[in-house]
Design a protein around this motif. Structure first.
Motif, PDB file in Angstrom:
ATOM      1  N   TYR A 156       0.836  -1.203   0.000  1.00 39.29           N
ATOM      2  CA  TYR A 156       0.000   0.000   0.000  1.00 39.29           C
ATOM      3  C   TYR A 156       0.870   1.252   0.000  1.00 39.29           C
ATOM      4  N   THR A 157       1.924   1.274   0.807  1.00 39.22           N
ATOM      5  CA  THR A 157       2.817   2.428   0.875  1.00 39.22           C
ATOM      6  C   THR A 157       3.466   2.690  -0.478  1.00 39.22           C
ATOM      7  N   LEU A 158       3.939   1.641  -1.129  1.00 33.08           N
ATOM      8  CA  LEU A 158       4.538   1.803  -2.457  1.00 33.08           C
ATOM      9  C   LEU A 158       3.516   2.319  -3.462  1.00 33.08           C
ATOM     10  N   TYR A 159       2.324   1.754  -3.441  1.00 36.49           N
ATOM     11  CA  TYR A 159       1.256   2.177  -4.342  1.00 36.49           C
ATOM     12  C   TYR A 159       0.913   3.655  -4.114  1.00 36.49           C
ATOM     13  N   ALA A 160       0.745   4.039  -2.847  1.00 30.82           N
ATOM     14  CA  ALA A 160       0.379   5.419  -2.513  1.00 30.82           C
ATOM     15  C   ALA A 160       1.458   6.393  -2.970  1.00 30.82           C
ATOM     16  N   ASN A 161       2.727   6.021  -2.802  1.00 24.06           N
ATOM     17  CA  ASN A 161       3.816   6.913  -3.206  1.00 24.06           C
ATOM     18  C   ASN A 161       3.930   7.046  -4.722  1.00 24.06           C
ATOM     19  N   PHE A 162       3.672   5.967  -5.443  1.00 23.56           N
ATOM     20  CA  PHE A 162       3.782   6.027  -6.899  1.00 23.56           C
ATOM     21  C   PHE A 162       2.587   6.706  -7.550  1.00 23.56           C
ATOM     22  N   THR A 163       1.438   6.739  -6.885  1.00 31.24           N
ATOM     23  CA  THR A 163       0.249   7.336  -7.507  1.00 31.24           C
ATOM     24  C   THR A 163      -0.098   8.702  -6.945  1.00 31.24           C
ATOM     25  N   LYS A 164       0.659   9.210  -5.973  1.00 34.48           N
ATOM     26  CA  LYS A 164       0.304  10.493  -5.371  1.00 34.48           C
ATOM     27  C   LYS A 164       0.350  11.646  -6.370  1.00 34.48           C
ATOM     28  N   ASP A 165       1.182  11.563  -7.382  1.00 38.11           N
ATOM     29  CA  ASP A 165       1.259  12.623  -8.382  1.00 38.11           C
ATOM     30  C   ASP A 165       0.095  12.575  -9.365  1.00 38.11           C
ATOM     31  N   ASP A 166      -0.665  11.491  -9.364  1.00 36.27           N
ATOM     32  CA  ASP A 166      -1.819  11.361 -10.259  1.00 36.27           C
ATOM     33  C   ASP A 166      -3.015  12.166  -9.761  1.00 36.27           C
ATOM     34  N   ILE A 167      -2.981  12.609  -8.494  1.00 34.11           N
ATOM     35  CA  ILE A 167      -4.091  13.381  -7.948  1.00 34.11           C
ATOM     36  C   ILE A 167      -4.149  14.706  -8.700  1.00 34.11           C
ATOM     37  N   LYS A 168      -5.314  15.023  -9.212  1.00 34.73           N
ATOM     38  CA  LYS A 168      -5.470  16.244 -10.015  1.00 34.73           C
ATOM     39  C   LYS A 168      -5.330  17.468  -9.112  1.00 34.73           C
ATOM     40  N   LYS A 169      -4.398  18.296  -9.468  1.00 31.33           N
ATOM     41  CA  LYS A 169      -4.179  19.531  -8.722  1.00 31.33           C
ATOM     42  C   LYS A 169      -4.930  20.662  -9.420  1.00 31.33           C
ATOM     43  N   VAL A 170      -5.132  21.745  -8.696  1.00 31.10           N
ATOM     44  CA  VAL A 170      -5.719  22.941  -9.298  1.00 31.10           C
ATOM     45  C   VAL A 170      -4.684  23.452 -10.300  1.00 31.10           C
ATOM     46  N   VAL A 171      -5.124  23.655 -11.531  1.00 30.11           N
ATOM     47  CA  VAL A 171      -4.204  23.976 -12.609  1.00 30.11           C
ATOM     48  C   VAL A 171      -4.325  25.447 -13.005  1.00 30.11           C
ATOM     49  N   VAL A 172      -3.173  26.062 -13.254  1.00 27.15           N
ATOM     50  CA  VAL A 172      -3.144  27.446 -13.730  1.00 27.15           C
ATOM     51  C   VAL A 172      -3.903  27.500 -15.054  1.00 27.15           C
ATOM     52  N   GLY A 173      -4.781  28.493 -15.177  1.00 25.20           N
ATOM     53  CA  GLY A 173      -5.581  28.646 -16.385  1.00 25.20           C
ATOM     54  C   GLY A 173      -6.979  28.062 -16.256  1.00 25.20           C
ATOM     55  N   GLU A 174      -7.200  27.252 -15.219  1.00 28.10           N
ATOM     56  CA  GLU A 174      -8.517  26.656 -15.007  1.00 28.10           C
ATOM     57  C   GLU A 174      -9.293  27.426 -13.941  1.00 28.10           C
ATOM     58  N   GLN A 175     -10.588  27.178 -13.896  1.00 27.66           N
ATOM     59  CA  GLN A 175     -11.466  27.811 -12.916  1.00 27.66           C
ATOM     60  C   GLN A 175     -11.059  27.364 -11.506  1.00 27.66           C
ATOM     61  N   ALA A 176     -10.991  28.300 -10.583  1.00 29.54           N
ATOM     62  CA  ALA A 176     -10.677  27.979  -9.182  1.00 29.54           C
ATOM     63  C   ALA A 176     -11.900  27.323  -8.550  1.00 29.54           C
ATOM     64  N   PRO A 177     -11.721  26.236  -7.782  1.00 31.92           N
ATOM     65  CA  PRO A 177     -12.865  25.613  -7.116  1.00 31.92           C
ATOM     66  C   PRO A 177     -13.566  26.606  -6.185  1.00 31.92           C
ATOM     67  N   ASP A 178     -14.885  26.674  -6.306  1.00 23.95           N
ATOM     68  CA  ASP A 178     -15.657  27.586  -5.471  1.00 23.95           C
ATOM     69  C   ASP A 178     -15.829  26.994  -4.081  1.00 23.95           C
TER      70      ASP A 178
END
Length: 174
Positions: free
Chosen positions: A22-44
């Motif tokens: 689980y620790t290995l999986y979590a570390n390898f997939t943590k960058d897949d979480i969608k971040k707020v992106v420059v140019g996109e609408q800010a979450p209200d």
């Protein structure tokens, strides 16, 4: 007795193996979480400030927003607060608002902090962490610059100087 010991050891090894996997999986997939992106609408979001007033990000449309996530325990946050307050006073009547989102601390500690530093900009508390999660905040301080259309123009993590804050506010000034 030996068989029982073997079963217990096997169960313990399986649990440890699952934890490592689980620790290995979590570390390898943590960058897949969608971040707020420059140019996109800010979450209200809607949060309440220390005076009991609601602040909805979308209510600031037509203005630039300096959105800062912080904590009272964060030394870089504490250092940039007076700079933020100075620039808030300079830009609030020029169409740039400051909104400081505390990341889930008690109202008492946030209020004492604000009083100690004579802060005049709106401070809201993200009590349940939903806004922090929506913006994928990790390290503090974290600052988002949002333009008059509600789009993220810039994201900065780490302490800001007063000059940097001024430049950021000028970028989103309508």
């Amino acid at each position: 007795m030996k068989k029982r010991r073997l079963v217990i050891r096997t169960i313990i090894l399986l649990i440890l193996g699952a934890a490592v996997a689980y620790t290995l999986y979590a570390n390898f997939t943590k960058d897949d979480i969608k971040k707020v992106v420059v140019g996109e609408q800010a979450p209200d979001f809607v949060l309440v400030d220390l005076n009991g007033e609601e602040h909805r990000l979308s209510d600031y449309k037509g203005q630039g927003v300096f959105l800062n996530f912080w904590g009272t325990y964060c030394k870089p946050c504490e250092k940039e607060m007076p700079y933020m307050d100075n620039q808030y006073k300079q830009f609030k009547d020029k169409g740039v608002q400051t909104l400081a989102v505390n990341v889930g601390e008690s109202e008492l500690s946030v209020s004492k902090f604000a009083d100690r530093h004579n802060l005049t900009f709106p401070i809201v508390i993200d009590k349940d962490g939903q806004v922090q999660t929506a913006y994928k905040i990790g390290a503090l301080p974290a600052t988002f610059m949002i333009d008059k259309d509600g789009k993220v123009v810039k994201y900065h993590t780490g302490q800001l100087t007063e000059e940097m804050i001024k430049e950021l506010m000028e970028q989103v000034q309508p």
